[in-house]
Design an enzyme around this catalytic site. Structure first.
Site, PDB file in Angstrom:
ATOM      1  N   GLU A  71       1.689  -4.931 -10.344  1.00  0.00           N
ATOM      2  CA  GLU A  71       0.846  -4.607  -9.195  1.00  0.00           C
ATOM      3  C   GLU A  71      -0.198  -3.530  -9.537  1.00  0.00           C
ATOM      4  O   GLU A  71      -0.905  -3.039  -8.652  1.00  0.00           O
ATOM      5  CB  GLU A  71       1.743  -4.146  -8.040  1.00  0.00           C
ATOM      6  CG  GLU A  71       1.362  -4.614  -6.661  1.00  0.00           C
ATOM      7  CD  GLU A  71       1.285  -6.131  -6.507  1.00  0.00           C
ATOM      8  OE1 GLU A  71       0.207  -6.689  -6.761  1.00  0.00           O
ATOM      9  OE2 GLU A  71       2.287  -6.740  -6.126  1.00  0.00           O
ATOM     10  N   HIS A  89       4.033   1.732  -3.356  1.00  0.00           N
ATOM     11  CA  HIS A  89       4.200   0.378  -2.820  1.00  0.00           C
ATOM     12  C   HIS A  89       5.677   0.023  -2.832  1.00  0.00           C
ATOM     13  O   HIS A  89       6.338   0.167  -3.861  1.00  0.00           O
ATOM     14  CB  HIS A  89       3.395  -0.620  -3.669  1.00  0.00           C
ATOM     15  CG  HIS A  89       3.824  -2.034  -3.474  1.00  0.00           C
ATOM     16  ND1 HIS A  89       3.807  -2.655  -2.247  1.00  0.00           N
ATOM     17  CD2 HIS A  89       4.298  -2.963  -4.345  1.00  0.00           C
ATOM     18  CE1 HIS A  89       4.246  -3.898  -2.380  1.00  0.00           C
ATOM     19  NE2 HIS A  89       4.557  -4.103  -3.644  1.00  0.00           N
ATOM     20  N   HIS A  91       8.949  -2.696  -0.925  1.00  0.00           N
ATOM     21  CA  HIS A  91       9.317  -3.858  -0.112  1.00  0.00           C
ATOM     22  C   HIS A  91      10.355  -3.402   0.915  1.00  0.00           C
ATOM     23  O   HIS A  91      11.352  -4.092   1.137  1.00  0.00           O
ATOM     24  CB  HIS A  91       9.908  -4.969  -0.984  1.00  0.00           C
ATOM     25  CG  HIS A  91       8.987  -5.448  -2.058  1.00  0.00           C
ATOM     26  ND1 HIS A  91       9.394  -6.294  -3.059  1.00  0.00           N
ATOM     27  CD2 HIS A  91       7.673  -5.206  -2.289  1.00  0.00           C
ATOM     28  CE1 HIS A  91       8.368  -6.551  -3.866  1.00  0.00           C
ATOM     29  NE2 HIS A  91       7.309  -5.890  -3.428  1.00  0.00           N
ATOM     30  N   HIS A 151       5.220  -9.434   2.230  1.00  0.00           N
ATOM     31  CA  HIS A 151       5.400  -8.745   0.956  1.00  0.00           C
ATOM     32  C   HIS A 151       5.980  -7.331   1.131  1.00  0.00           C
ATOM     33  O   HIS A 151       7.115  -7.094   0.742  1.00  0.00           O
ATOM     34  CB  HIS A 151       4.045  -8.728   0.230  1.00  0.00           C
ATOM     35  CG  HIS A 151       4.101  -8.206  -1.164  1.00  0.00           C
ATOM     36  ND1 HIS A 151       3.152  -8.497  -2.116  1.00  0.00           N
ATOM     37  CD2 HIS A 151       4.978  -7.370  -1.773  1.00  0.00           C
ATOM     38  CE1 HIS A 151       3.464  -7.894  -3.245  1.00  0.00           C
ATOM     39  NE2 HIS A 151       4.568  -7.198  -3.052  1.00  0.00           N
TER      40      HIS A 151
HETATM   41 ZN   LIG Z   1       5.420  -5.841  -4.340  1.00  0.00          ZN
END
Ligand SMILES: [Zn+2]
Length: 211
Positions: A71, A89, A91, A151
């Site tokens: 990412e 980031h 999840h 996501h």
């Molecule tokens: Zn991700």
């Protein structure tokens, strides 16, 4: 703490707090033209500083044996478009619930202002692609946080600590909203109510000292 040490510290905390399971999240922190980022496919609670690659803002690997997180293009797009010095980031569960069912997280609590008010859900695109990076970039415009459809979530900050706290707040706001939906119809704060909060924060009451 060096940039890489910070990644280890906040990677561990992200797992401890249940924001990340195993390898499902990535963090980066910037200094000048260099960005330290968590490696691809490594558990975030088991990082050591030398495992964390350093890339430049153009995406070239400068230091490290392991490959940067898949990412990384999204992180670099965010650095290009904002003055962020760190990107987180994850999840996380409630963030992902909102990101799979809604197009935005409405402000049900005034602390949403700390993230820029309404949190937008960036349109879905395959992970790691320039399309996803572009969608996140536009959802983040003027904000500290965005969700990514089906996501997870992404937050930014002037430091990794700030970006990390923004991720915790985003998850809390998503949890309050999702749990609220299970109980009834959550009331959304109006623009007027939010403006009053901003006004209040700019002019906090001063308690006089007893003579
Ligand atoms: Zn991700």
């Amino acid at each position: 703490m060096s940039l890489r040490e910070q990644l280890c510290e906040y990677g561990r905390r992200a797992v401890e707090l249940g924001l990340v399971i195993g390898t499902s999240g990535n963090l980066s922190v910037r200094q000048g033209d260099l960005v330290a980022v968590t490696p691809s496919g490594a558990a975030l609670d088991r990082l050591t500083p030398d495992m964390c690659p350093i890339v430049d803002v153009e995406g070239y690997l400068v230091e490290g044996e392991l490959q940067p997180s898949s990412e990384t293009p999204m992180h670099l797009a965010v650095y290009e478009a904002t003055n962020a010095q760190a990107v987180v980031h994850t999840h996380s569960v409630f963030g992902t619930v909102v990101a799979t069912t809604m197009t935005e997280l409405p402000p049900v609590h005034y602390n949403a202002l700390l993230l820029g008010g309404v949190v937008k859900v960036a349109e879905y695109a395959t992970y790691g692609t320039p399309e996803l990076a572009a969608n996140v970039r536009s959802a983040l415009e003027g904000k500290q946080a965005a969700l990514m459809a089906n996501h997870g979530g992404v937050t930014i900050g002037a430091t990794l600590e700030q970006a990390f706290e923004a991720t915790r707040l985003l998850e809390w706001l998503c949890e309050v909203y999702v749990r609220g939906l299970g109980v009834g119809k959550p009331t959304i704060l109006t623009d007027e109510q939010l403006a009053a909060v901003v006004e209040r924060s700019l002019d906090p009451p001063v308690f006089p000292r007893r003579p």
